[in-house]
Design a protein around this motif. Structure first.
Motif, PDB file in Angstrom:
ATOM      1  N   LYS A 129       0.843  -1.195   0.000  1.00  8.16           N
ATOM      2  CA  LYS A 129       0.000   0.000   0.000  1.00  8.16           C
ATOM      3  C   LYS A 129       0.877   1.243   0.000  1.00  8.16           C
ATOM      4  O   LYS A 129       1.952   1.255   0.613  1.00  8.16           O
ATOM      5  CB  LYS A 129      -0.915   0.018   1.232  1.00  8.16           C
ATOM      6  CG  LYS A 129      -2.048  -0.986   1.192  1.00  8.16           C
ATOM      7  CD  LYS A 129      -2.936  -0.832   2.424  1.00  8.16           C
ATOM      8  CE  LYS A 129      -4.109  -1.799   2.384  1.00  8.16           C
ATOM      9  NZ  LYS A 129      -4.984  -1.659   3.577  1.00  8.16           N
ATOM     10  N   LYS A 174      -0.452   2.209  10.273  1.00  5.44           N
ATOM     11  CA  LYS A 174      -1.255   1.092   9.776  1.00  5.44           C
ATOM     12  C   LYS A 174      -0.707   0.571   8.454  1.00  5.44           C
ATOM     13  O   LYS A 174      -0.651  -0.648   8.236  1.00  5.44           O
ATOM     14  CB  LYS A 174      -2.722   1.525   9.615  1.00  5.44           C
ATOM     15  CG  LYS A 174      -3.455   1.702  10.935  1.00  5.44           C
ATOM     16  CD  LYS A 174      -4.942   1.992  10.697  1.00  5.44           C
ATOM     17  CE  LYS A 174      -5.693   2.106  12.021  1.00  5.44           C
ATOM     18  NZ  LYS A 174      -7.148   2.380  11.822  1.00  5.44           N
ATOM     19  N   THR A 175      -0.306   1.511   7.586  1.00  2.53           N
ATOM     20  CA  THR A 175       0.247   1.115   6.290  1.00  2.53           C
ATOM     21  C   THR A 175       1.570   0.368   6.470  1.00  2.53           C
ATOM     22  O   THR A 175       1.831  -0.646   5.825  1.00  2.53           O
ATOM     23  CB  THR A 175       0.476   2.351   5.398  1.00  2.53           C
ATOM     24  OG1 THR A 175      -0.768   3.031   5.229  1.00  2.53           O
ATOM     25  CG2 THR A 175       1.020   1.949   4.041  1.00  2.53           C
ATOM     26  N   LEU A 188       2.545  -1.303   9.131  1.00  4.86           N
ATOM     27  CA  LEU A 188       2.248  -2.619   9.707  1.00  4.86           C
ATOM     28  C   LEU A 188       1.712  -3.563   8.643  1.00  4.86           C
ATOM     29  O   LEU A 188       2.028  -4.764   8.643  1.00  4.86           O
ATOM     30  CB  LEU A 188       1.225  -2.455  10.845  1.00  4.86           C
ATOM     31  CG  LEU A 188       0.960  -3.702  11.702  1.00  4.86           C
ATOM     32  CD1 LEU A 188       2.229  -4.135  12.424  1.00  4.86           C
ATOM     33  CD2 LEU A 188      -0.163  -3.414  12.708  1.00  4.86           C
ATOM     34  N   TYR A 189       0.900  -3.026   7.720  1.00  4.21           N
ATOM     35  CA  TYR A 189       0.346  -3.846   6.630  1.00  4.21           C
ATOM     36  C   TYR A 189       1.450  -4.284   5.664  1.00  4.21           C
ATOM     37  O   TYR A 189       1.480  -5.440   5.206  1.00  4.21           O
ATOM     38  CB  TYR A 189      -0.721  -3.024   5.879  1.00  4.21           C
ATOM     39  CG  TYR A 189      -1.309  -3.722   4.682  1.00  4.21           C
ATOM     40  CD1 TYR A 189      -2.416  -4.549   4.808  1.00  4.21           C
ATOM     41  CD2 TYR A 189      -0.749  -3.550   3.413  1.00  4.21           C
ATOM     42  CE1 TYR A 189      -2.955  -5.203   3.702  1.00  4.21           C
ATOM     43  CE2 TYR A 189      -1.281  -4.198   2.301  1.00  4.21           C
ATOM     44  CZ  TYR A 189      -2.380  -5.018   2.456  1.00  4.21           C
ATOM     45  OH  TYR A 189      -2.917  -5.655   1.350  1.00  4.21           O
ATOM     46  N   ASN A 190       2.351  -3.381   5.349  1.00  4.72           N
ATOM     47  CA  ASN A 190       3.374  -3.658   4.333  1.00  4.72           C
ATOM     48  C   ASN A 190       4.518  -4.537   4.850  1.00  4.72           C
ATOM     49  O   ASN A 190       5.148  -5.257   4.071  1.00  4.72           O
ATOM     50  CB  ASN A 190       3.978  -2.351   3.808  1.00  4.72           C
ATOM     51  CG  ASN A 190       3.038  -1.620   2.868  1.00  4.72           C
ATOM     52  OD1 ASN A 190       2.078  -2.206   2.353  1.00  4.72           O
ATOM     53  ND2 ASN A 190       3.308  -0.339   2.638  1.00  4.72           N
ATOM     54  N   ARG A 209       4.577  -8.298   4.125  1.00  3.31           N
ATOM     55  CA  ARG A 209       4.607  -8.466   2.665  1.00  3.31           C
ATOM     56  C   ARG A 209       5.979  -8.105   2.100  1.00  3.31           C
ATOM     57  O   ARG A 209       6.497  -8.788   1.205  1.00  3.31           O
ATOM     58  CB  ARG A 209       3.510  -7.614   2.027  1.00  3.31           C
ATOM     59  CG  ARG A 209       2.111  -8.151   2.327  1.00  3.31           C
ATOM     60  CD  ARG A 209       1.015  -7.142   2.037  1.00  3.31           C
ATOM     61  NE  ARG A 209      -0.311  -7.739   2.226  1.00  3.31           N
ATOM     62  CZ  ARG A 209      -0.890  -7.924   3.398  1.00  3.31           C
ATOM     63  NH1 ARG A 209      -0.251  -7.528   4.508  1.00  3.31           N
ATOM     64  NH2 ARG A 209      -2.076  -8.483   3.486  1.00  3.31           N
TER      65      ARG A 209
END
Length: 462
Positions: free
Chosen positions: A35, A41-42, A44-46, A49
């Motif tokens: 993202k 948050k971004t 943690l999301y990335n 990945r």
């Protein structure tokens, strides 16, 4: 790292993206897309990945339908294959075929094959580090693993050498050459075993230790060979010279003409001794020592024999002295010849170790180039994907890794420099382990030159 395989069980979604059908691998790649943005948050999301994309450039995905109906799931372990869902069976066979036929063997950095035992030891190293509160480090773990595996490789090689020597050598050997020929064959096999199992012995410490252990074991067996020969010869002398010694005890030779009879009996005993088979390498030395010990008795018999004049006795004394000196000279010449054989064998051993090292290094160099090329291709592919997704900063961050891989590739291409450096390290290790090895360093240069010439010729033909 090995190939990353993501298996999704009980998959009920349609393999579609933006309304078009996609493959399982495309499904995985879509799930790994990053993202845009830099918020918590971004990030943690990335993060997971990015880790998967960075550490596992080669990725594969398989999806599995439910293996059976809801009722069958309760006794799934009892179901026969023909009771499973047909689509699941097809998917499972496809998965197994990929793992068995197309998955690369697990390797460590540098292309070293990861066996089950190595993987177990590596896992234990990680677990121990985590339990102690430390952060697991792959490079430190690999070095610790190399210590364990290389030590085990030495033990296996020496055990093989010991077992084969016990089976192939019949003590005592007739000649030293017979012993050294078997030793050379067993040593070659032992070095091959070590080379096949060892890895990351960059300082040649473990190969040097192997050389020292094999040398110590061969010297131990050589001493055994000499003892066996010496014991055999002494027993044979007792048997062959018993008649002579019994005659001396009985006063058989203490009479006129007794010296002539003594010499005839002694020479007959010597002939019988020399004709006896498989006395071993101590045959002449033991005989020479025995006859030397009998000199005083021979002199006494000679001096008491009234059949000989004083002049004849003096001549006989000189003849005996010359004969003894000649026999001693022959024994010394044989010892010198055996010493030269041992030095020649040490030279052969050094050459064998170096030759096998060169072969192993060439194999490792090819594995490194192959791995480097594979990883570089995958890094470039990942960099291109990041650029297409609009992550230029992340793509630029990959450039340093790509450049490092290119530098490693160029270094691995220079085989002559690589082998020359290895020769220096090997020579230093050999000198530390083997006395007199400094005299053999020039031989190493000759072996290196021959090996590089052959290698360059093969490259020119390919």
């Amino acid at each position: 790292f090995p190939t990353f395989i993501w298996t999704v069980r009980d998959f009920t979604l349609e393999l579609k993206l933006n309304g078009r059908p996609i493959t399982e691998d495309e499904y995985l790649e879509s799930a790994l897309q990053l993202k845009q943005g830099s918020g918590p948050k971004t990030t943690l999301y990335n993060l997971p990945r990015e880790c998967i994309r960075l550490f596992f450039p080669a990725r594969k995905c398989f999806v599995f339908d439910r293996p059976a109906s809801r009722a069958g799931l309760h006794r799934i372990e009892e179901l026969r294959e023909d009771e499973l869902e047909p689509e699941f069976v097809v998917q499972a066979k496809k998965f197994c075929q990929y793992v068995f036929e197309k998955c690369r063997v697990k390797t460590l950095k540098g292309g070293y094959t990861m066996t089950g035992k190595l993987l177990g030891n590596l896992t234990m190293t990680y677990v121990d580090a985590i339990r102690s509160g430390a952060v697991p480090c792959l490079e430190n773990a690999v070095l610790a693993l190399a210590q364990i595996e290389n030590s085990a490789a030495i033990m296996e090689a020496v055990a093989h050498y010991t077992k084969e020597m016990a089976q192939r050598v019949t003590y005592p050997t007739v000649t030293l050459k017979e012993f050294l020929d078997v030793h050379a064959a067993c040593e070659k096999e032992a070095i091959q075993i070590f080379m096949e199992r060892s890895f990351k012995d960059d300082t040649r410490e473990f190969q040097g230790q192997l050389m020292r252990n094999l040398k110590a074991k061969s010297e131990e067996l050589l001493q055994k060979n000499e003892r066996e020969s010496s014991n055999c010869c002494k027993a044979l002398i007792q048997e062959m010279f018993k008649t002579v010694e019994d005659g001396i005890s009985a006063g058989k030779y203490s009479r006129t003409g007794g010296y002539q009879q003594f010499m005839e009996d002694q020479q007959a005993a010597v002939r019988r001794y020399n004709q006896a088979p498989r006395k071993g390498i101590k045959a002449d030395e033991v005989l020479e020592e025995y006859l030397k010990g009998q000199e005083s008795m021979s002199q006494a018999i000679l001096q008491t024999d009234q059949a000989l004049t004083e002049k004849e006795k003096a001549i006989e004394v000189e003849r005996l002295r010359a004969e003894a000196a000649e026999m001693e000279r022959q024994v010394m010449m044989k010892k010198q010849a055996e010493l030269e054989q041992k030095l020649e064998d040490q030279k052969r051993s050094y050459e064998e170790n170096l030759q096998q090292l060169m072969v192993k290094m060439e194999e490792d160099r090819k594995k490194l180039l192959e791995e480097n090329d594979r990883v570089l291709t995958q890094k470039l592919k990942e960099q291109e994907a990041l650029l297409m997704e609009g992550f230029r900063e992340k793509a630029d961050a990959l450039q340093s890794q790509i450049q490092e891989l290119r530098n490693q590739w160029e270094q691995a291409q220079d085989s002559r420099s690589l082998f020359s450096d290895a020769l220096d390290i090997f020579g230093t290790a050999a000198m530390a382990m083997l006395p007199g090895a400094s005299k053999l360093i020039g031989i190493g240069s000759q072996v290196l030159s021959r090996f590089v010439e052959v290698h360059l010729h093969e490259l020119s033909q390919s």
